[in-house]
Design a protein around this motif. Structure first.
Motif, PDB file in Angstrom:
ATOM      1  N   ALA A   1     -14.328 -11.662   1.837  1.00 55.93           N
ATOM      2  CA  ALA A   1     -13.169 -12.504   1.544  1.00 55.93           C
ATOM      3  C   ALA A   1     -13.593 -13.809   0.870  1.00 55.93           C
ATOM      4  CB  ALA A   1     -12.396 -12.792   2.831  1.00 55.93           C
ATOM      5  N   VAL A   2     -14.647 -14.429   1.385  1.00 52.30           N
ATOM      6  CA  VAL A   2     -15.143 -15.683   0.801  1.00 52.30           C
ATOM      7  C   VAL A   2     -15.646 -15.453  -0.622  1.00 52.30           C
ATOM      8  CG1 VAL A   2     -16.987 -17.414   0.944  1.00 52.30           C
ATOM      9  CG2 VAL A   2     -15.667 -16.817   2.979  1.00 52.30           C
ATOM     10  N   ALA A   3     -16.379 -14.356  -0.843  1.00 50.17           N
ATOM     11  CA  ALA A   3     -16.898 -14.055  -2.183  1.00 50.17           C
ATOM     12  C   ALA A   3     -15.754 -13.807  -3.162  1.00 50.17           C
ATOM     13  CB  ALA A   3     -17.815 -12.836  -2.120  1.00 50.17           C
TER      14      ALA A   3
ATOM     15  N   ARG B   1     -26.383  -8.168  -8.381  1.00 48.02           N
ATOM     16  CA  ARG B   1     -26.923  -8.908  -7.243  1.00 48.02           C
ATOM     17  C   ARG B   1     -26.890 -10.407  -7.527  1.00 48.02           C
ATOM     18  NH1 ARG B   1     -27.366  -7.900  -1.917  1.00 48.02           N
ATOM     19  NH2 ARG B   1     -29.326  -8.575  -0.998  1.00 48.02           N
ATOM     20  N   LEU B   2     -27.222 -10.798  -8.753  1.00 44.76           N
ATOM     21  CA  LEU B   2     -27.168 -12.201  -9.141  1.00 44.76           C
ATOM     22  C   LEU B   2     -25.749 -12.729  -9.014  1.00 44.76           C
ATOM     23  CD1 LEU B   2     -28.584 -14.708 -10.365  1.00 44.76           C
ATOM     24  CD2 LEU B   2     -28.027 -13.782 -12.635  1.00 44.76           C
ATOM     25  N   THR B   3     -24.788 -11.903  -9.381  1.00 46.70           N
ATOM     26  CA  THR B   3     -23.386 -12.297  -9.268  1.00 46.70           C
ATOM     27  C   THR B   3     -23.009 -12.551  -7.815  1.00 46.70           C
ATOM     28  OG1 THR B   3     -22.793 -11.022 -11.244  1.00 46.70           O
ATOM     29  CG2 THR B   3     -21.009 -11.597  -9.733  1.00 46.70           C
ATOM     30  N   GLU B   4     -23.489 -11.724  -6.920  1.00 51.23           N
ATOM     31  CA  GLU B   4     -23.183 -11.912  -5.500  1.00 51.23           C
ATOM     32  C   GLU B   4     -23.730 -13.246  -4.998  1.00 51.23           C
ATOM     33  OE1 GLU B   4     -24.949  -8.444  -3.843  1.00 51.23           O
ATOM     34  OE2 GLU B   4     -23.302  -7.115  -4.412  1.00 51.23           O
TER      35      GLU B   4
ATOM     36  N   ALA C   1     -18.338 -21.801   5.600  1.00 49.31           N
ATOM     37  CA  ALA C   1     -18.627 -20.468   6.128  1.00 49.31           C
ATOM     38  C   ALA C   1     -19.544 -19.640   5.239  1.00 49.31           C
ATOM     39  CB  ALA C   1     -17.318 -19.705   6.336  1.00 49.31           C
ATOM     40  N   ALA C   2     -19.663 -19.972   3.964  1.00 50.41           N
ATOM     41  CA  ALA C   2     -20.320 -19.094   2.993  1.00 50.41           C
ATOM     42  C   ALA C   2     -21.759 -18.760   3.375  1.00 50.41           C
ATOM     43  CB  ALA C   2     -20.269 -19.724   1.603  1.00 50.41           C
ATOM     44  N   ILE C   3     -22.584 -19.767   3.579  1.00 50.66           N
ATOM     45  CA  ILE C   3     -24.010 -19.510   3.856  1.00 50.66           C
ATOM     46  C   ILE C   3     -24.223 -18.858   5.222  1.00 50.66           C
ATOM     47  CG2 ILE C   3     -26.242 -20.614   4.236  1.00 50.66           C
ATOM     48  CD1 ILE C   3     -25.656 -22.463   1.934  1.00 50.66           C
ATOM     49  N   PRO C   4     -23.586 -19.347   6.312  1.00 49.19           N
ATOM     50  CA  PRO C   4     -23.747 -18.628   7.587  1.00 49.19           C
ATOM     51  C   PRO C   4     -23.343 -17.167   7.507  1.00 49.19           C
ATOM     52  CG  PRO C   4     -22.803 -20.792   7.970  1.00 49.19           C
ATOM     53  CD  PRO C   4     -22.821 -20.602   6.495  1.00 49.19           C
TER      54      PRO C   4
ATOM     55  N   VAL D   1     -21.656 -16.912  -3.670  1.00 49.76           N
ATOM     56  CA  VAL D   1     -21.937 -17.693  -2.462  1.00 49.76           C
ATOM     57  C   VAL D   1     -22.176 -19.157  -2.829  1.00 49.76           C
ATOM     58  CG1 VAL D   1     -23.551 -18.038  -0.551  1.00 49.76           C
ATOM     59  CG2 VAL D   1     -22.834 -15.727  -1.174  1.00 49.76           C
ATOM     60  N   LEU D   2     -23.012 -19.403  -3.846  1.00 47.38           N
ATOM     61  CA  LEU D   2     -23.278 -20.778  -4.282  1.00 47.38           C
ATOM     62  C   LEU D   2     -22.008 -21.450  -4.770  1.00 47.38           C
ATOM     63  CD1 LEU D   2     -26.623 -20.256  -6.250  1.00 47.38           C
ATOM     64  CD2 LEU D   2     -26.344 -21.324  -4.006  1.00 47.38           C
TER      65      LEU D   2
END
Length: 408
Positions: free
Chosen positions: A186-188, A340-343, A396-399, A347-348
């Protein structure tokens, strides 16, 4: 008629800015893994990006200055520098991901390895930015991006249970996976709909096109029609992946898999339209991200900037643009998987979102810049609520990325 055509094509360019490699990956993966259970994320994202893009366009039209141009002046050099560093790094990583998307689209079209196409894509982006007029650039790739409608058409040719599809969009379900993975996706997906470069490009593009107060209606039409249509196209990606992959629980990791249901439903012509769409939206987004990185740096340091300005008159602006492209190519030539880079980029992007959207809300309420065109109470309420969601996603993104091992 000319004004109507300009407005219509401006809407199409907004569509091209909304759907990029992040949406292609995040939306398709969400549909394959969770069905329609993330449809609400797109709705929230569209409402939010419309609210903030309208503010950014209004700032550009009334003040005659781009958002980042005012951030340093309004919030001070230190806060603005933090904003610049974070947004520039994320935008350059996004540029690399978009170039990877272009290369993957060309790999689908030709069968040649995508790494061979990476430098070609970068050179093509540079040439278009150097030689093609701003309005023509927007129109060509905005129009071509509408080829993504092939996914909506494919739904009617696939064995689609429309009642189940609609029911799935109305319920929140983890689909048998953990809730932490559900919220990571959801965050992505949320980050893909509100990428920082979108509002920077929209605002700076308005200055490039010399918007004034009389162009406010035109700017709003770009936002209030273009972004929702872009959201519909992303929803079509979710729906197609839901029908094609979700029942079997198959994973989706490549653009080839994203396009495969269209080939099944519509044959070679459908696949050709899908590949054209992939190329158009990623190439268009590469143009926008490249410009956005150069816009942000130039506006912060007070340099001459603009695509309309020749490299001789705006050497530092064009140098930053070229550096961004070179860094994007170098990232991809490490053979990192573009998907994978897109994923990681998503997050960033989620982490730095507050640094992008809070200054816009602040400037949009400053009468020194906007006079009586500042936000009304309804816009401020919507902006504040959306900002709370942005902060929640950022925290929440990094956790979630760590707990779920990037959603794996």
């Amino acid at each position: 008629m000319r004004k109507l055509l300009a407005a219509t094509l401006g809407v199409l360019s907004a569509i091209g800015g909304f759907v990029d490699i992040g949406d292609l990956v995040a939306a398709s993966q969400a549909g394959a893994r969770f069905g329609m259970a993330h449809a609400w994320v797109l709705l929230v994202g569209v409402v939010g990006i419309c609210a903030y893009a309208e503010m950014a366009g209004r700032i550009a039209a009334v003040s005659g200055r781009a958002v980042f141009d005012l951030v340093r002046e309004r919030l001070g050099p230190r806060v603005a520098l933090l904003n610049l560093v974070a947004s520039w790094l994320v935008t350059v990583v996004t540029l690399a991901a978009e170039l990877g998307g272009v290369a993957l689209a060309l790999q689908l079209a030709t069968g040649l390895n995508y790494l061979l196409w990476v430098p070609v894509a970068a050179v093509a982006v540079w040439l278009v930015l150097w030689r093609m007029r701003f309005e023509l650039m927007e129109r060509v790739f905005g129009l071509a991006g509408l080829a993504l409608l092939v996914f909506a058409v494919a739904l009617f040719a696939l064995p689609t249970d429309w009642a189940e599809l609609g029911h799935g969009a109305l319920r929140v379900s983890s689909g048998g996976e953990t809730w932490s993975v559900y919220w990571f996706v959801a965050v992505a997906l949320f980050a893909s709909t509100v990428s920082p470069y979108e509002v920077f490009f929209f605002s700076s593009g308005g200055v490039e096109e010399r918007w004034g107060a009389a162009d406010l209606a035109h700017a709003r039409s770009n936002v209030l029609i273009g972004f929702p249509v872009g959201g519909f196209l992303a929803l079509s990606l979710i729906a197609v992946a839901t029908v094609a992959y979700h029942p079997s629980g198959a994973s989706l990791d490549t653009l080839d898999q994203v396009a495969r249901p269209v080939l099944t439903a519509l044959g070679g012509a459908g696949l050709a339209a899908a590949v054209l769409a992939f190329f158009a939206v990623t190439f268009g987004a590469a143009l926008e991200t490249g410009l956005s990185a150069a816009y942000a740096a130039s506006q912060y340091f007070g340099w001459q900037w603009g695509k309309r300005v020749s490299p001789r008159e705006a050497a530092r602006f064009h140098s930053v643009l070229l550096v961004g492209l070179l860094l994007g190519v170098l990232m991809l030539m490490t053979a990192v998987d573009p998907v994978r880079l897109t994923e990681y980029m998503l997050v960033l992007s989620a982490v730095v979102l507050p640094l992008t959207y809070l200054p816009i809300l602040v400037v949009a309420n400053d009468r020194g810049y906007l006079g009586d065109r500042v936000n009304g109470w309804w816009t401020n309420l919507l902006g504040a609520l959306f900002l709370l969601l942005i902060v929640a996603a950022s925290v929440a993104a990094i956790p979630l990325a760590i707990i779920t091992r990037m959603g794996r």
